[in-house]
Write an enzyme that holds these catalytic residues in place. Structure first.
Site, PDB file in Angstrom:
ATOM      1  N   GLY A 248       0.843  -1.196   0.000  1.00 29.81           N
ATOM      2  CA  GLY A 248       0.000   0.000   0.000  1.00 29.81           C
ATOM      3  C   GLY A 248       0.874   1.239   0.000  1.00 29.81           C
ATOM      4  N   THR A 250       3.231   4.419   1.160  1.00 30.87           N
ATOM      5  CA  THR A 250       4.407   4.554   2.031  1.00 30.87           C
ATOM      6  C   THR A 250       3.990   5.114   3.397  1.00 30.87           C
ATOM      7  OG1 THR A 250       5.904   4.741   0.175  1.00 30.87           O
ATOM      8  CG2 THR A 250       6.637   5.755   2.224  1.00 30.87           C
ATOM      9  N   GLU A 270       5.604  -3.476   0.596  1.00 36.59           N
ATOM     10  CA  GLU A 270       5.725  -3.104  -0.819  1.00 36.59           C
ATOM     11  C   GLU A 270       4.953  -1.805  -0.972  1.00 36.59           C
ATOM     12  OE1 GLU A 270       4.888  -2.491  -4.366  1.00 36.59           O
ATOM     13  OE2 GLU A 270       3.949  -4.476  -4.576  1.00 36.59           O
ATOM     14  N   CYS A 304       2.042   0.683  -8.547  1.00 37.76           N
ATOM     15  CA  CYS A 304       3.122   1.291  -7.762  1.00 37.76           C
ATOM     16  C   CYS A 304       4.363   1.486  -8.622  1.00 37.76           C
ATOM     17  CB  CYS A 304       3.405   0.459  -6.526  1.00 37.76           C
ATOM     18  SG  CYS A 304       3.377  -1.283  -6.863  1.00 37.76           S
TER      19      CYS A 304
HETATM   20  P1  ADP Z   1      -4.280   3.770  -0.678  1.00 40.54           P
HETATM   21  O1  ADP Z   1      -3.862   5.109  -0.134  1.00 40.54           O
HETATM   22  O2  ADP Z   1      -3.732   3.501  -1.992  1.00 40.54           O
HETATM   23  O3  ADP Z   1      -5.729   3.462  -0.516  1.00 40.54           O
HETATM   24  P2  ADP Z   1      -3.475   2.533   1.735  1.00 40.54           P
HETATM   25  O4  ADP Z   1      -2.039   2.381   2.071  1.00 40.54           O
HETATM   26  O5  ADP Z   1      -4.271   3.564   2.438  1.00 40.54           O
HETATM   27  O6  ADP Z   1      -3.519   2.711   0.180  1.00 40.54           O
HETATM   28  O7  ADP Z   1      -4.249   1.154   1.913  1.00 40.54           O
HETATM   29  C1  ADP Z   1      -3.732  -0.092   1.600  1.00 40.54           C
HETATM   30  C2  ADP Z   1      -4.270  -1.088   2.595  1.00 40.54           C
HETATM   31  O8  ADP Z   1      -3.865  -0.689   3.900  1.00 40.54           O
HETATM   32  C3  ADP Z   1      -5.794  -1.178   2.657  1.00 40.54           C
HETATM   33  O9  ADP Z   1      -6.157  -2.528   2.880  1.00 40.54           O
HETATM   34  C4  ADP Z   1      -6.134  -0.327   3.862  1.00 40.54           C
HETATM   35  O10 ADP Z   1      -7.351  -0.690   4.486  1.00 40.54           O
HETATM   36  C5  ADP Z   1      -4.970  -0.632   4.774  1.00 40.54           C
HETATM   37  N1  ADP Z   1      -4.713   0.394   5.796  1.00 40.54           N
HETATM   38  C6  ADP Z   1      -4.963   1.716   5.738  1.00 40.54           C
HETATM   39  N2  ADP Z   1      -4.607   2.315   6.889  1.00 40.54           N
HETATM   40  C7  ADP Z   1      -4.101   1.360   7.700  1.00 40.54           C
HETATM   41  C8  ADP Z   1      -3.561   1.345   9.025  1.00 40.54           C
HETATM   42  N3  ADP Z   1      -3.457   2.440   9.757  1.00 40.54           N
HETATM   43  N4  ADP Z   1      -3.129   0.161   9.515  1.00 40.54           N
HETATM   44  C9  ADP Z   1      -3.212  -0.969   8.796  1.00 40.54           C
HETATM   45  N5  ADP Z   1      -3.724  -1.014   7.549  1.00 40.54           N
HETATM   46  C10 ADP Z   1      -4.166   0.123   6.999  1.00 40.54           C
END
Ligand code: ADP
Length: 499
Positions: A248, A250, A270, A304
């Site tokens: 997801g 950074t 990643e 990405c």
């Molecule tokens: P994007 O900004 O592209 O949506 P994110 O990094 O926000 O990507 O999300 C990728 C994944 O991480 C999703 O499954 C999301 O629910 C999860 N996610 C978002 N915030 C958190 C957090 N604080 N802790 C764990 N997982 C998270």
């Protein structure tokens, strides 16, 4: 329950699945969230709600983790032979292949991508990944060591499964990302709690049904739907989880590292990218122009490793910009279910706002759009494929990951490869790059100078289950795929016997 009529172009099986009452998969059973709460799933082509899925919270995460813990510590899974594990993974791959069309349609409805792309890319690549990893189940080995300690000893290493793995995935390739995560963890003999992205949970829930049908023992794979903070964060922090694997942003990657600190669970990440595509003056432009256009526009730029910074030598810059802009303006943007569509909507309103916000910020700071620059429809999250020129290195569009169909084209005048590489490397990210030239010496010298986990020469976005993928710098920790990924899911134990 669906709140709208689904698209009539869908196969009945797909419509029935999307419209069904969705449940998560915990300990071999399909269950609601303990709270009974649900979250809405939107069709990005229309902005309408098309399904509700359970909204997992800490209590559901805890249940799933405890099930995975039991399955790892007590269950039949860890006592199965590697060959039995491999066969189960192969069975899952076969089931996915049998349901290829349905999975492709679900992916298109949920993510927005053209069904024609999901059919030839997302689903078959996910199937291949499982098959490739099934082969590894019987080939995870240690070594023997000729040690010099005084006396006579036999020393060897065992590579053992790391234990209970939490996995959190994004929405850009929902099914494929689930495969990248589950395949190697299962091959290594781990048990898993997988948290799907809240924007795109449907293909993962269908995958859970196929996992159940394949006959994996209870608790080996648990699949949760929920938000990042509500479900992802408690999974990353859970003390009974031995390892967390995340794909997801950074920004969230940093939160995962903090959350993992409690029990010092192992972490692989990643993350984002701002990948350069560099065209040298001798490149075959008949290939480089469509190649670099596809580098950014494939999957609507929601990759990405998208080639979002296009560097072209000044002697060919105008031709490259004209060619890429021409391709951009001809891309057929539309509903992913339309067989003629080449680019669907962005995944969500939030992404739509973010991407159009970036475009507007670039334009207001003086960049010029030689293609696109606007939203592409009044309804749904459609954005025109966009090429920006006259950018400066300080602009947000050049520095930050946009994660949409927007490329910044920049000319270079240099012939010094170190200086060209310095400019290409001038980003906190280091995921991927492509170099376009007929000169194999320049190509390979650049491949060495670029600080990223992947360098493509005269191509971009070439993936294979056998090839490691991952990031230098702030693009991540560890590698996905290939034999490298098995390091993420195994511990090495040194065993020494005094003879
Ligand atoms: P994007 O900004 O592209 O949506 P994110 O990094 O926000 O990507 O999300 C990728 C994944 O991480 C999703 O499954 C999301 O629910 C999860 N996610 C978002 N915030 C958190 C957090 N604080 N802790 C764990 N997982 C998270």
């Amino acid at each position: 329950m669906a709140t709208i009529a689904l698209d009539p172009r869908l196969d009945k099986k797909t419509s029935d699945f999307i419209a069904q009452k969705h449940r998560m998969y915990i300990d071999g059973k399909f269950v609601n969230a303990a709270s009974g709460k649900t979250l809405s799933v939107y069709n990005p082509a229309t902005g309408e709600v098309m399904a509700q899925v359970p909204e997992a919270e800490a209590v559901d995460v805890d249940q799933a983790v405890r099930a995975a813990r039991r399955a790892f510590d007590e269950g039949p899974w860890t006592k199965m032979s590697p060959s039995q594990r491999g066969r189960l993974i192969l069975k899952l791959a076969d089931l996915m292949e049998q349901h290829l069309e349905e999975l492709a349609e679900i992916e298109s409805m949920d993510n927005g991508k053209p069904v024609s792309v999901a059919r030839v890319a997302d689903v078959p690549l996910a199937v291949d990944l499982f098959r490739y990893m099934a082969g590894w189940a019987t080939k995870i080995m240690g070594h023997t060591f000729p040690i010099s300690f005084p006396g006579e000893y036999l020393s060897y290493t065992l590579r053992e499964p790391i234990g209970v793995v939490g996995q959190i995935i994004p929405w850009n390739f929902p099914l494929l990302m689930a495969a990248w995560k589950l395949g190697p963890a299962l091959a290594a003999g781990c048990t898993v709690v997988l948290k799907l992205a809240e924007q795109t949970p449907l293909s993962g829930l269908r995958l859970a049904e196929l996992i159940h049908e394949a006959g994996f023992p209870e608790g080996v794979v648990n699949v949760l739907t929920g938000f990042g903070e509500g479900a992802g964060a408690p999974l990353a922090a859970h003390d009974l989880v031995d390892k967390i694997a995340f794909t997801g942003s950074t920004e969230v990657g940093r939160l995962i590292v903090h959350a993992a600190a409690g029990n010092l669970k192992k972490v692989s990440l990643e993350l984002g990218g701002k990948s350069p595509a560099i065209i040298f003056p001798d490149a075959d432009l008949e290939r480089a122009i469509p190649g670099t256009a596809s580098a950014i526009f494939f999957n609507h730029g929601q990759c990405c490793c998208a080639g979002s910074r296009l560097f072209a030598h000044e002697s060919i810059f105008d031709r490259v910009v004209e060619g890429v802009s021409d391709i951009a303006s001809k891309i057929r943007v539309g509903n992913g279910l339309d067989p003629h569509t080449e680019m669907g909507p962005l995944v969500s309103e939030e992404q739509f706002e973010k991407v159009t916000g970036y475009i507007n910020s670039g334009l207001s700071e003086g960049a010029k759009a030689t293609a696109g620059g606007k939203k592409a429809a009044d309804r749904g999250y459609f954005v025109q494929p966009t090429v920006l020129t006259r950018t400066t290195p300080e602009m947000k569009v050049v520095k930050e990951e946009i994660f949409g169909p927007v490329v910044c084209a920049v000319p270079f005048t240099d012939t010094d490869l170190d200086r060209i590489a310095r400019e290409a490397n001038d980003t906190p990210y280091g995921l991927a790059a492509s170099v376009w030239t007929r000169d194999i010496s320049i190509a390979n010298k650049m491949a060495k100078r670029i600080r990223s986990g992947t360098v493509w020469i005269n191509c971009h976005n070439v993936f294979d289950a056998a090839l490691p993928f991952g990031g230098y710098k702030q693009s991540g920790w560890g590698r996905e795929m290939g034999s490298e990924v098995l390091n993420n899911y195994t511990e090495v134990k040194a065993v020494t016997t005094a003879l």
